[in-house]
Design a protein around this motif. Structure first.
Motif, short mmCIF file in Angstrom:
data_model
loop_
_atom_site.label_atom_id
_atom_site.label_comp_id
_atom_site.label_asym_id
_atom_site.label_seq_id
_atom_site.Cartn_x
_atom_site.Cartn_y
_atom_site.Cartn_z
N LEU A 83 -15.80 45.65 -19.98
CA LEU A 83 -16.66 45.60 -21.16
C LEU A 83 -15.88 45.71 -22.46
O LEU A 83 -16.46 45.51 -23.54
CB LEU A 83 -17.72 46.69 -21.07
N ASP A 84 -14.59 46.01 -22.38
CA ASP A 84 -13.74 45.99 -23.57
C ASP A 84 -12.99 44.67 -23.71
O ASP A 84 -12.14 44.52 -24.58
CB ASP A 84 -12.76 47.16 -23.58
N GLY A 85 -13.31 43.70 -22.83
CA GLY A 85 -12.74 42.36 -22.93
C GLY A 85 -11.54 42.10 -22.05
O GLY A 85 -11.11 40.94 -21.93
N LYS A 86 -10.96 43.12 -21.43
CA LYS A 86 -9.77 42.91 -20.61
C LYS A 86 -10.11 42.17 -19.32
O LYS A 86 -11.13 42.44 -18.68
CB LYS A 86 -9.12 44.26 -20.25
N LEU A 87 -9.24 41.23 -18.95
CA LEU A 87 -9.41 40.51 -17.69
C LEU A 87 -9.00 41.42 -16.54
O LEU A 87 -7.86 41.91 -16.48
CB LEU A 87 -8.56 39.24 -17.69
N LEU A 88 -9.92 41.64 -15.61
CA LEU A 88 -9.67 42.54 -14.47
C LEU A 88 -9.35 41.78 -13.19
O LEU A 88 -8.61 42.28 -12.34
CB LEU A 88 -10.90 43.42 -14.22
N PHE A 89 -9.93 40.59 -13.04
CA PHE A 89 -9.80 39.89 -11.76
C PHE A 89 -9.83 38.38 -11.98
O PHE A 89 -10.70 37.86 -12.68
CB PHE A 89 -10.95 40.28 -10.82
N ALA A 90 -8.85 37.71 -11.40
CA ALA A 90 -8.81 36.25 -11.40
C ALA A 90 -8.16 35.83 -10.09
O ALA A 90 -6.95 36.05 -9.89
CB ALA A 90 -8.03 35.72 -12.60
N GLY A 139 3.11 34.29 -11.07
CA GLY A 139 3.52 34.42 -12.47
C GLY A 139 2.38 34.63 -13.44
O GLY A 139 2.61 34.73 -14.66
N PHE A 140 1.17 34.74 -12.95
CA PHE A 140 0.01 34.86 -13.84
C PHE A 140 -0.06 36.26 -14.46
O PHE A 140 0.04 37.27 -13.75
CB PHE A 140 -1.27 34.59 -13.04
N ASP A 141 -0.23 36.32 -15.78
CA ASP A 141 -0.30 37.60 -16.51
C ASP A 141 -1.71 37.78 -17.07
O ASP A 141 -2.06 37.17 -18.09
CB ASP A 141 0.72 37.60 -17.65
N PRO A 142 -2.55 38.61 -16.43
CA PRO A 142 -3.94 38.77 -16.89
C PRO A 142 -4.05 39.34 -18.30
O PRO A 142 -5.05 39.12 -18.98
CB PRO A 142 -4.56 39.70 -15.86
N SER A 143 -3.03 40.05 -18.76
CA SER A 143 -3.10 40.65 -20.10
C SER A 143 -3.13 39.59 -21.20
O SER A 143 -3.50 39.89 -22.33
CB SER A 143 -1.92 41.59 -20.32
N LYS A 144 -2.75 38.36 -20.88
CA LYS A 144 -2.76 37.29 -21.86
C LYS A 144 -4.10 36.56 -21.93
O LYS A 144 -4.24 35.63 -22.73
CB LYS A 144 -1.65 36.29 -21.55
N TYR A 145 -5.04 36.98 -21.10
CA TYR A 145 -6.30 36.24 -21.01
C TYR A 145 -7.52 37.14 -21.19
O TYR A 145 -8.56 36.94 -20.57
CB TYR A 145 -6.37 35.50 -19.67
N SER A 146 -7.39 38.11 -22.06
CA SER A 146 -8.56 38.90 -22.45
C SER A 146 -9.54 38.02 -23.22
O SER A 146 -9.16 36.99 -23.78
CB SER A 146 -8.13 40.09 -23.32
N LEU A 147 -10.79 38.44 -23.25
CA LEU A 147 -11.77 37.73 -24.05
C LEU A 147 -11.37 37.77 -25.52
O LEU A 147 -10.80 38.76 -26.00
CB LEU A 147 -13.16 38.34 -23.88
N LYS A 148 -11.69 36.72 -26.26
CA LYS A 148 -11.38 36.69 -27.68
C LYS A 148 -12.41 37.52 -28.45
O LYS A 148 -13.61 37.28 -28.33
CB LYS A 148 -11.37 35.25 -28.19
N PRO A 149 -11.95 38.50 -29.22
CA PRO A 149 -12.89 39.40 -29.91
C PRO A 149 -13.51 38.77 -31.14
O PRO A 149 -12.95 37.85 -31.75
CB PRO A 149 -12.01 40.59 -30.30
#
Length: 417
Positions: free
Chosen positions: A121-128, A134-144
């Motif tokens: 709910l803070d926009g962070k990507l938790l699961f893909a 090489g995938f970095d979930p921290s680069k794909y948070s929702l755009k605020p």
């Protein structure tokens, strides 16, 4: 005929139309129906100004959300586990699916229905799933999206750098505090589409010149006398309003007129006719339990508007908050929420029909007025007429604000091109 009617509309840009308009008159035709003017309105106002999203009590618990469509931008506003309200672009960072299609609801996480990418709910990507080593979930948070909660009134702004909101924030939080909006609940919600340009919807709201002929329910309690709503400062109003303000001052209830220098927003508390209590057919309170810390049933209505997206009435027994969003050059979405004390019980403390009837009637009557206004403006015979300086002062404020802001920003855009 004026110069503007001697030129073909195809030859006129939005900036031309604004430059050629007559002060104190309605706008040229294409500003109310043209596709280019609509796109310019979105780019220069709706994508850059603070917009009312909804009351914070519409998001009562963790995971509660509401969605809104601002031009091309779908937005989601949600309450996090920390209690904070945030807004995001309602677009999955994978392939762009809307995360939430419903107008509102509750979800413990934001899950894309397409491929189940899951966001906190803070926009962070938790699961893909299956995105590779090489995938970095921290680069794909929702755009605020910029979001602020002002004592129960939530505003968003799509701009990268939003305009200052400090002065409005301080005044609105002070004036709204006695209504306890954060400790309210939504008793009823209505959304309608008016087939008219957003400026016509807001113009219609900013005057009561039409009220006597259009709003029999509202005029039982709300005066169409301009002296009861027109004021020039905290000590400049009709004797009835000044007396009401003095009474409110003695009770510590903020009430005197305050406004932005350009009139983008204003607020003041005004009495209802004959010391009546609420917007009901009887004039009596619709809700037995008062809002917040309101001292009396006949404290009147705290009226607050903010261009381009909202007008509101905060009464002792309930609040009515309105949000408009442009849908197309000649369509506007109007959402109305009726708020009551969070512990008020339907059927015990209030009757829903009594609570909502006046403004359901008024909204539908306004819809008809706006749609007929738009239909007339579409005629090639339309020519902007003069506003009444006494009855339509609020409309003049709106149009002067609109033309001043648009003229300045369009000039800046042309200079940069």
């Amino acid at each position: 005929m004026t110069q503007i009617h001697q030129m073909t509309s195809a030859a006129l840009s939005t900036a031309d139309l604004i430059a050629a308009r007559r002060p104190g008159h309605a706008l040229p035709r294409d500003l109310y129906c043209g596709e280019q003017a609509y796109r310019d309105d979105l780019d220069q106002i709706w994508y850059r100004e603070w917009l009312f999203a909804g009351p914070s009590c519409e998001l009562p618990k963790t995971g509660s959300y509401l969605t809104m469509q601002v031009g091309d931008y779908p937005v989601i506003v949600t309450r996090g586990a920390d209690g904070r309200i945030r807004a995001f672009h309602n677009v999955c960072r994978h392939r762009g699916q809307r995360l939430c299609a419903s107008a509102n609801g509750t979800n413990p996480k934001l899950v894309c229905p397409y491929h189940q990418w899951t966001y906190d709910l803070d926009g962070k990507l938790l699961f893909a799933r299956d995105m590779g080593a090489g995938f970095d979930p921290s680069k794909y948070s929702l755009k605020p999206v910029h979001c602020i909660d002002l004592k129960g009134m939530v505003f968003i702004c799509l701009a990268q750098i939003p305009p200052a909101i400090n002065e409005l924030a301080g005044q609105l939080m002070r004036y709204a505090a006695p209504s306890g909006l954060a400790d309210a609940k939504v008793a009823f919600s209505s959304t309608i589409i008016e087939k008219g340009n957003w400026k016509l919807v807001m113009e219609n709201n900013r005057e009561c010149y039409h009220c006597g002929g259009s709003h029999p329910s509202l005029c039982r309690t709300y005066s169409d006398d301009p002296l009861m709503t027109v004021m020039e400062g905290p000590n400049a109003a009709s004797p009835e309003i000044l007396a009401h303000w003095a009474r409110c001052d003695a009770a510590g209830l903020p009430s005197r007129f305050v406004n932005a220098p350009d009139m983008q927003w204003r607020m003041a508390r005004v009495p209802l006719m004959d010391d009546q209590e609420s917007f009901t057919l009887s004039g009596k309170a619709a809700v037995a339990r008062r809002m917040g810390e309101m001292p009396w049933n006949d404290a009147g209505s705290l009226m607050f508007y903010h261009f381009p997206s909202t007008w509101n009435h905060f009464l002792p027994d309930h609040a009515i908050v309105f949000r408009i969003l442009p849908v197309s050059p000649m369509e506007t979405q109007v959402t109305t929420n009726w708020l009551v004390h969070k512990d008020a019980v339907e059927g015990v403390d209030y009757d829903l029909e009594t609570l909502t009837r006046v403004w359901l009637n008024t909204n539908d009557e306004d819809r008809q007025v706006v749609e007929e206004n738009q239909a007339g403006i579409l005629s090639p015979a339309y020519e902007p007429g003069p506003y009444s300086p006494s009855q339509e002062a609020g409309v003049i404020h709106l149009i002067d604000w609109y033309c001043g802001l648009m003229g300045s920003r369009l000039a800046q855009r042309m200079a940069a091109e």
